[in-house]
Design a protein around this motif. Structure first.
Motif, mmCIF file in Angstrom:
data_model
loop_
_atom_site.group_PDB
_atom_site.id
_atom_site.type_symbol
_atom_site.label_atom_id
_atom_site.label_comp_id
_atom_site.label_asym_id
_atom_site.label_seq_id
_atom_site.Cartn_x
_atom_site.Cartn_y
_atom_site.Cartn_z
ATOM 1 N N GLY A 293 -9.245 5.173 -0.043
ATOM 2 C CA GLY A 293 -10.140 4.808 1.173
ATOM 3 C C GLY A 293 -9.362 4.366 2.405
ATOM 4 O O GLY A 293 -9.850 3.671 3.169
ATOM 5 N N VAL A 294 -8.254 5.252 2.740
ATOM 6 C CA VAL A 294 -7.745 5.150 4.049
ATOM 7 C C VAL A 294 -7.549 6.742 4.768
ATOM 8 O O VAL A 294 -7.984 7.767 3.928
ATOM 9 N N SER A 295 -7.275 6.884 5.772
ATOM 10 C CA SER A 295 -7.149 8.223 6.333
ATOM 11 C C SER A 295 -6.106 8.974 5.999
ATOM 12 O O SER A 295 -4.923 8.360 5.381
ATOM 13 N N LYS A 296 -5.997 10.171 6.197
ATOM 14 C CA LYS A 296 -4.942 11.089 5.776
ATOM 15 C C LYS A 296 -3.622 10.746 6.665
ATOM 16 O O LYS A 296 -2.568 10.924 6.278
ATOM 17 N N VAL B 82 3.505 10.485 -6.652
ATOM 18 C CA VAL B 82 4.425 11.076 -7.560
ATOM 19 C C VAL B 82 3.944 11.344 -8.979
ATOM 20 O O VAL B 82 4.336 12.194 -9.644
ATOM 21 N N GLU B 83 3.020 10.367 -9.453
ATOM 22 C CA GLU B 83 2.590 10.383 -10.901
ATOM 23 C C GLU B 83 1.707 11.582 -10.996
ATOM 24 O O GLU B 83 1.499 12.133 -12.107
ATOM 25 N N SER B 84 0.829 11.763 -10.006
ATOM 26 C CA SER B 84 -0.303 12.606 -10.140
ATOM 27 C C SER B 84 -0.048 14.138 -9.323
ATOM 28 O O SER B 84 -0.747 14.728 -9.726
ATOM 29 N N GLY B 85 0.924 14.001 -8.443
ATOM 30 C CA GLY B 85 1.094 15.243 -7.844
ATOM 31 C C GLY B 85 -0.043 15.281 -6.612
ATOM 32 O O GLY B 85 -0.270 16.716 -6.370
ATOM 33 N N ALA B 86 -0.786 14.555 -6.621
ATOM 34 C CA ALA B 86 -1.910 14.516 -5.633
ATOM 35 C C ALA B 86 -1.626 14.926 -4.223
ATOM 36 O O ALA B 86 -0.490 14.713 -3.757
ATOM 37 N N THR B 87 -2.549 15.568 -3.309
ATOM 38 C CA THR B 87 -2.336 15.976 -2.056
ATOM 39 C C THR B 87 -2.503 14.641 -0.992
ATOM 40 O O THR B 87 -3.173 13.751 -1.439
ATOM 41 N N VAL B 88 -2.300 14.870 0.090
ATOM 42 C CA VAL B 88 -2.416 13.542 1.040
ATOM 43 C C VAL B 88 -4.028 13.465 1.203
ATOM 44 O O VAL B 88 -4.347 12.459 1.276
ATOM 45 N N ARG B 89 -4.806 14.681 1.167
ATOM 46 C CA ARG B 89 -6.296 14.281 1.127
ATOM 47 C C ARG B 89 -6.723 13.651 -0.018
ATOM 48 O O ARG B 89 -7.529 13.015 0.266
ATOM 49 N N GLN B 90 -6.399 14.177 -0.999
ATOM 50 C CA GLN B 90 -6.788 13.657 -2.272
ATOM 51 C C GLN B 90 -6.461 11.969 -2.555
ATOM 52 O O GLN B 90 -7.346 11.114 -2.797
ATOM 53 N N THR B 91 -5.287 11.812 -2.100
ATOM 54 C CA THR B 91 -4.672 10.077 -2.003
ATOM 55 C C THR B 91 -5.419 9.527 -1.101
ATOM 56 O O THR B 91 -5.985 8.608 -1.309
ATOM 57 N N ALA B 92 -5.817 10.116 0.182
ATOM 58 C CA ALA B 92 -6.684 9.284 1.085
ATOM 59 C C ALA B 92 -7.856 8.818 0.795
ATOM 60 O O ALA B 92 -8.248 7.915 0.714
ATOM 61 N N ARG C 20 0.905 -1.106 0.140
ATOM 62 C CA ARG C 20 -0.008 0.089 0.034
ATOM 63 C C ARG C 20 0.789 1.120 -0.025
ATOM 64 O O ARG C 20 0.776 2.090 -0.564
ATOM 65 N N ALA C 21 1.829 1.161 0.871
ATOM 66 C CA ALA C 21 2.730 2.332 1.030
ATOM 67 C C ALA C 21 3.356 2.690 -0.386
ATOM 68 O O ALA C 21 3.499 3.912 -0.776
ATOM 69 N N GLU C 22 3.798 1.705 -1.200
ATOM 70 C CA GLU C 22 4.506 1.786 -2.444
ATOM 71 C C GLU C 22 3.439 2.295 -3.368
ATOM 72 O O GLU C 22 3.986 2.952 -4.309
ATOM 73 N N GLU C 23 2.386 1.900 -3.420
ATOM 74 C CA GLU C 23 1.212 2.011 -4.311
ATOM 75 C C GLU C 23 0.768 3.780 -4.126
ATOM 76 O O GLU C 23 0.882 4.440 -5.320
ATOM 77 N N ILE C 24 0.887 3.868 -2.833
ATOM 78 C CA ILE C 24 0.336 5.372 -2.530
ATOM 79 C C ILE C 24 1.425 6.265 -2.901
ATOM 80 O O ILE C 24 1.348 7.490 -3.514
ATOM 81 N N GLY C 25 2.633 5.922 -2.772
ATOM 82 C CA GLY C 25 3.920 6.826 -3.388
ATOM 83 C C GLY C 25 3.965 6.948 -4.728
ATOM 84 O O GLY C 25 4.120 8.173 -5.327
ATOM 85 N N GLN C 26 3.671 6.062 -5.409
ATOM 86 C CA GLN C 26 3.673 5.985 -6.796
ATOM 87 C C GLN C 26 2.521 6.845 -7.424
ATOM 88 O O GLN C 26 2.905 7.929 -8.394
ATOM 89 N N TYR C 27 1.507 6.831 -6.743
ATOM 90 C CA TYR C 27 0.275 7.865 -7.202
ATOM 91 C C TYR C 27 0.663 8.931 -6.869
ATOM 92 O O TYR C 27 0.460 10.133 -7.561
#
Length: 88
Positions: free
Chosen positions: A31-34, A17-27, A8-15
């Motif tokens: 489907g996880v908390s900020k 980096v690729e999208s420039g998403a904020t922590v809130r958008q990524t969460a 999950r940590a690696e998937e989140i990290g890739q996302y």
């Protein structure tokens, strides 16, 4: 650390980096908390993949620097919308 947490940590990290998403958008997307997103990318990923963690740090720093601008724009939109409702 459990395998699924590392994955999950690696998937989140890739996302991020690729999208420039904020922590809130990524969460929201994962489907996880900020807090979980933040812990995954600032603590767990440093141990798993330091190179990816360094790349994420750059994105997070940019997002943090722009945070006040996004907040100001959201407030502006809110009051413009309220004003339109009062006039209409």
């Amino acid at each position: 650390m459990r395998d699924y947490i590392e994955e999950r940590a690696e998937e989140i990290g890739q996302y991020i980096v690729e999208s420039g998403a904020t922590v809130r958008q990524t969460a929201k997307k994962f489907g996880v908390s900020k807090s979980t997103v933040h812990k995954d990318v600032t603590e767990r990923l440093v141990k798993i993949n330091p190179f990816l963690a360094a790349r994420i740090r750059v994105v997070l720093d940019v997002n943090k620097a722009e945070r006040h601008i996004r907040g100001g724009m959201a407030t502006k939109e809110k009051y413009l919308h309220e004003r339109e409702e009062q006039e209409g």
